[in-house]
Design an enzyme around this catalytic site. Structure first.
Site, PDB file in Angstrom:
ATOM      1  N   TYR A  46      17.693  66.775 -50.124  1.00  0.00           N
ATOM      2  CA  TYR A  46      17.774  68.167 -50.573  1.00  0.00           C
ATOM      3  C   TYR A  46      16.689  68.988 -49.885  1.00  0.00           C
ATOM      4  O   TYR A  46      15.496  68.751 -50.096  1.00  0.00           O
ATOM      5  CB  TYR A  46      17.642  68.269 -52.102  1.00  0.00           C
ATOM      6  CG  TYR A  46      18.785  67.642 -52.882  1.00  0.00           C
ATOM      7  CD1 TYR A  46      19.888  67.073 -52.233  1.00  0.00           C
ATOM      8  CD2 TYR A  46      18.779  67.612 -54.266  1.00  0.00           C
ATOM      9  CE1 TYR A  46      20.929  66.500 -52.949  1.00  0.00           C
ATOM     10  CE2 TYR A  46      19.825  67.038 -54.993  1.00  0.00           C
ATOM     11  CZ  TYR A  46      20.889  66.479 -54.321  1.00  0.00           C
ATOM     12  OH  TYR A  46      21.916  65.912 -55.035  1.00  0.00           O
ATOM     13  N   ILE A  72      20.732  79.108 -66.783  1.00  0.00           N
ATOM     14  CA  ILE A  72      19.904  77.911 -67.040  1.00  0.00           C
ATOM     15  C   ILE A  72      19.807  77.687 -68.550  1.00  0.00           C
ATOM     16  O   ILE A  72      19.931  76.556 -69.033  1.00  0.00           O
ATOM     17  CB  ILE A  72      18.505  78.070 -66.389  1.00  0.00           C
ATOM     18  CG1 ILE A  72      18.645  78.150 -64.861  1.00  0.00           C
ATOM     19  CG2 ILE A  72      17.581  76.918 -66.776  1.00  0.00           C
ATOM     20  CD1 ILE A  72      17.356  78.494 -64.110  1.00  0.00           C
TER      21      ILE A  72
HETATM   22  N1  LIG Z   1      24.878  62.542 -56.015  1.00  0.00           N
HETATM   23  C1  LIG Z   1      25.502  63.435 -55.259  1.00  0.00           C
HETATM   24  O1  LIG Z   1      26.119  63.114 -54.224  1.00  0.00           O
HETATM   25  C2  LIG Z   1      25.470  64.875 -55.667  1.00  0.00           C
HETATM   26  C3  LIG Z   1      26.347  65.804 -55.068  1.00  0.00           C
HETATM   27  C4  LIG Z   1      26.304  67.122 -55.506  1.00  0.00           C
HETATM   28  C5  LIG Z   1      25.416  67.492 -56.500  1.00  0.00           C
HETATM   29  N2  LIG Z   1      24.549  66.575 -57.056  1.00  0.00           N
HETATM   30  C6  LIG Z   1      23.574  66.964 -58.107  1.00  0.00           C
HETATM   31  O2  LIG Z   1      24.258  67.618 -59.153  1.00  0.00           O
HETATM   32  C7  LIG Z   1      23.693  68.901 -59.381  1.00  0.00           C
HETATM   33  C8  LIG Z   1      24.749  69.868 -59.908  1.00  0.00           C
HETATM   34  O3  LIG Z   1      25.832  69.985 -59.029  1.00  0.00           O
HETATM   35  P1  LIG Z   1      26.027  71.237 -58.049  1.00  0.00           P
HETATM   36  O4  LIG Z   1      24.746  71.919 -57.820  1.00  0.00           O
HETATM   37  O5  LIG Z   1      26.785  70.697 -56.888  1.00  0.00           O
HETATM   38  O6  LIG Z   1      27.051  72.184 -58.797  1.00  0.00           O
HETATM   39  P2  LIG Z   1      27.216  72.802 -60.266  1.00  0.00           P
HETATM   40  O7  LIG Z   1      26.054  72.518 -61.122  1.00  0.00           O
HETATM   41  O8  LIG Z   1      28.577  72.415 -60.725  1.00  0.00           O
HETATM   42  O9  LIG Z   1      27.294  74.367 -59.931  1.00  0.00           O
HETATM   43  C9  LIG Z   1      26.198  75.126 -59.514  1.00  0.00           C
HETATM   44  C10 LIG Z   1      26.700  76.556 -59.307  1.00  0.00           C
HETATM   45  O10 LIG Z   1      27.265  77.051 -60.519  1.00  0.00           O
HETATM   46  C11 LIG Z   1      26.665  78.298 -60.898  1.00  0.00           C
HETATM   47  N3  LIG Z   1      26.372  78.196 -62.348  1.00  0.00           N
HETATM   48  C12 LIG Z   1      25.571  77.303 -62.974  1.00  0.00           C
HETATM   49  N4  LIG Z   1      25.574  77.480 -64.295  1.00  0.00           N
HETATM   50  C13 LIG Z   1      26.385  78.534 -64.538  1.00  0.00           C
HETATM   51  C14 LIG Z   1      26.795  79.203 -65.711  1.00  0.00           C
HETATM   52  N5  LIG Z   1      26.356  78.816 -66.921  1.00  0.00           N
HETATM   53  N6  LIG Z   1      27.654  80.254 -65.600  1.00  0.00           N
HETATM   54  C15 LIG Z   1      28.093  80.652 -64.394  1.00  0.00           C
HETATM   55  N7  LIG Z   1      27.751  80.050 -63.222  1.00  0.00           N
HETATM   56  C16 LIG Z   1      26.903  79.001 -63.293  1.00  0.00           C
HETATM   57  C17 LIG Z   1      25.388  78.403 -60.101  1.00  0.00           C
HETATM   58  O11 LIG Z   1      25.192  79.744 -59.701  1.00  0.00           O
HETATM   59  P3  LIG Z   1      23.937  80.597 -60.277  1.00  0.00           P
HETATM   60  O12 LIG Z   1      22.730  80.109 -59.540  1.00  0.00           O
HETATM   61  O13 LIG Z   1      24.318  81.999 -59.943  1.00  0.00           O
HETATM   62  O14 LIG Z   1      23.868  80.347 -61.754  1.00  0.00           O
HETATM   63  C18 LIG Z   1      25.648  77.530 -58.882  1.00  0.00           C
HETATM   64  O15 LIG Z   1      26.218  78.313 -57.855  1.00  0.00           O
HETATM   65  C19 LIG Z   1      23.109  69.268 -58.010  1.00  0.00           C
HETATM   66  O16 LIG Z   1      22.214  70.340 -58.065  1.00  0.00           O
HETATM   67  C20 LIG Z   1      22.501  67.945 -57.617  1.00  0.00           C
HETATM   68  O17 LIG Z   1      21.273  67.728 -58.296  1.00  0.00           O
HETATM   69  C21 LIG Z   1      24.590  65.286 -56.665  1.00  0.00           C
END
Ligand SMILES: NC(=O)c1ccc[n+]([C@@H]2O[C@H](COP(=O)([O-])OP(=O)(O)OC[C@H]3O[C@@H](n4cnc5c(N)ncnc54)[C@H](OP(=O)(O)O)[C@@H]3O)[C@@H](O)[C@H]2O)c1
Length: 269
Positions: A56, A249
């Site tokens: 990251y 958040i």
């Molecule tokens: N192990 C792996 O291969 C892998 C792959 C992907 C992700 N991950 C981990 O999983 C975590 C979460 O997944 P992700 O970041 O891919 O996607 P996610 O959490 O599904 O989505 C994040 C997005 O959703 C928006 N969001 C968050 N909360 C919200 C709410 N309550 N209402 C409206 N919009 C909202 C955020 O925008 P705003 O900033 O505008 O709120 C951001 O653009 C990652 O950060 C990482 O730590 C792991």
């Protein structure tokens, strides 16, 4: 907050994801200020589980997490820090080296959880787990897990690791059921392994269907919160949504306290 307990370890159902904190595949200094303020909001609200990875922002996410924790003077023991070793670094020496580098960037003595981020075609899992278990023996890592593993690889990992595999981190959301279809969720639930749902709201590309919208209205919550609540109502499922927005958040953290009825769970399933 709701919790899951396995192998004498209790973890909050909702942690904080950090993909894009500090940049995407490389550090982006323009993102530092918004990233630190998101991390501070999360710490202030009471998030204790932070999920990061050496990839990251090419390690800069780990640096910012360490910095936010030091700035806020939060006690290390009150937190649960997960990091991941990338698929290019799965030999014995590389695993030890990657973990040291993550600890140096975080400015910490140990990780609570260390995951293999993705399987790789040429990996020798035996060597990888030899190194991971060495890190546990040396006190650098408390718990081990994997990410993006199918059931076959999960079983191999369990057979090779002296330390229990406490989680498989995979994509899982209301609209992505791939890890239900392939049997990973059921295997985890039946074998005392947490399924850590990543991208729980599809990286923000989330379309609330009518069921989600109706249930959200009943509870006076957003459909995003209901989608997260639906995940964490499920046994052995925890999740790690990410956001830069302090309102989101807080909404994500509060989603753990939403109680969905059996009927609502049935409709959402
Ligand atoms: N192990 C792996 O291969 C892998 C792959 C992907 C992700 N991950 C981990 O999983 C975590 C979460 O997944 P992700 O970041 O891919 O996607 P996610 O959490 O599904 O989505 C994040 C997005 O959703 C928006 N969001 C968050 N909360 C919200 C709410 N309550 N209402 C409206 N919009 C909202 C955020 O925008 P705003 O900033 O505008 O709120 C951001 O653009 C990652 O950060 C990482 O730590 C792991």
């Amino acid at each position: 907050m709701k919790y899951e307990t396995i192998h004498n370890l209790t973890l909050p159902k909702i942690g904080f994801g950090t993909w894009k904190i500090g940049g995407e595949s490389s550090p982006d200094p323009k993102m530092d200020s918004v990233s630190l303020s998101a991390l501070r909001s999360a710490l202030e609200l009471g998030y204790t589980h932070f999920d990061t990875a050496e990839t990251y922002a090419d390690g800069h996410s780990e640096e910012l997490i360490g910095q936010a924790i030091r700035d806020m003077r939060v006690k290390r023991e009150s937190l649960f820090i997960t990091s991941k070793v990338e698929p290019r670094h799965l030999t014995y020496d590389q695993v030890l080296h990657s973990c040291e580098a993550s600890l140096r960037r975080l400015q910490m003595d140990y990780l609570d959880l260390y995951l293999i981020h993705w399987p790789s075609a040429g990996m020798k899992l035996e060597d990888t787990f030899w190194a991971l278990n060495q890190l546990v023996k040396d006190g650098k890592v408390k718990h081990l897990g994997v990410s993006n593993f199918d059931v076959k690889l999960l079983k191999q990992s369990q057979a090779l690791s002296a330390t229990p595999i406490i989680t498989n981190q995979v994509p899982y959301s209301h609209s992505d059921r791939s890890n239900v279809k392939n049997g990973v969720l059921e295997y985890c639930q039946q074998n005392n392994i947490l399924l850590t749902a990543y991208s729980p709201i599809n990286q923000g590309h989330f379309r609330a269907n009518q069921t989600l919208q109706a249930i959200a209205q009943t509870h006076s919550k957003t459909p995003y919160q209901i989608a997260i609540a639906w995940l964490v109502m499920q046994p052995r499922v925890i999740t790690i949504p990410m956001s830069f927005n302090p309102i989101h958040i807080k909404e994500n953290f509060d989603a753990a306290d939403i109680v969905l009825s059996d009927e609502e769970m049935k409709q959402l399933n």
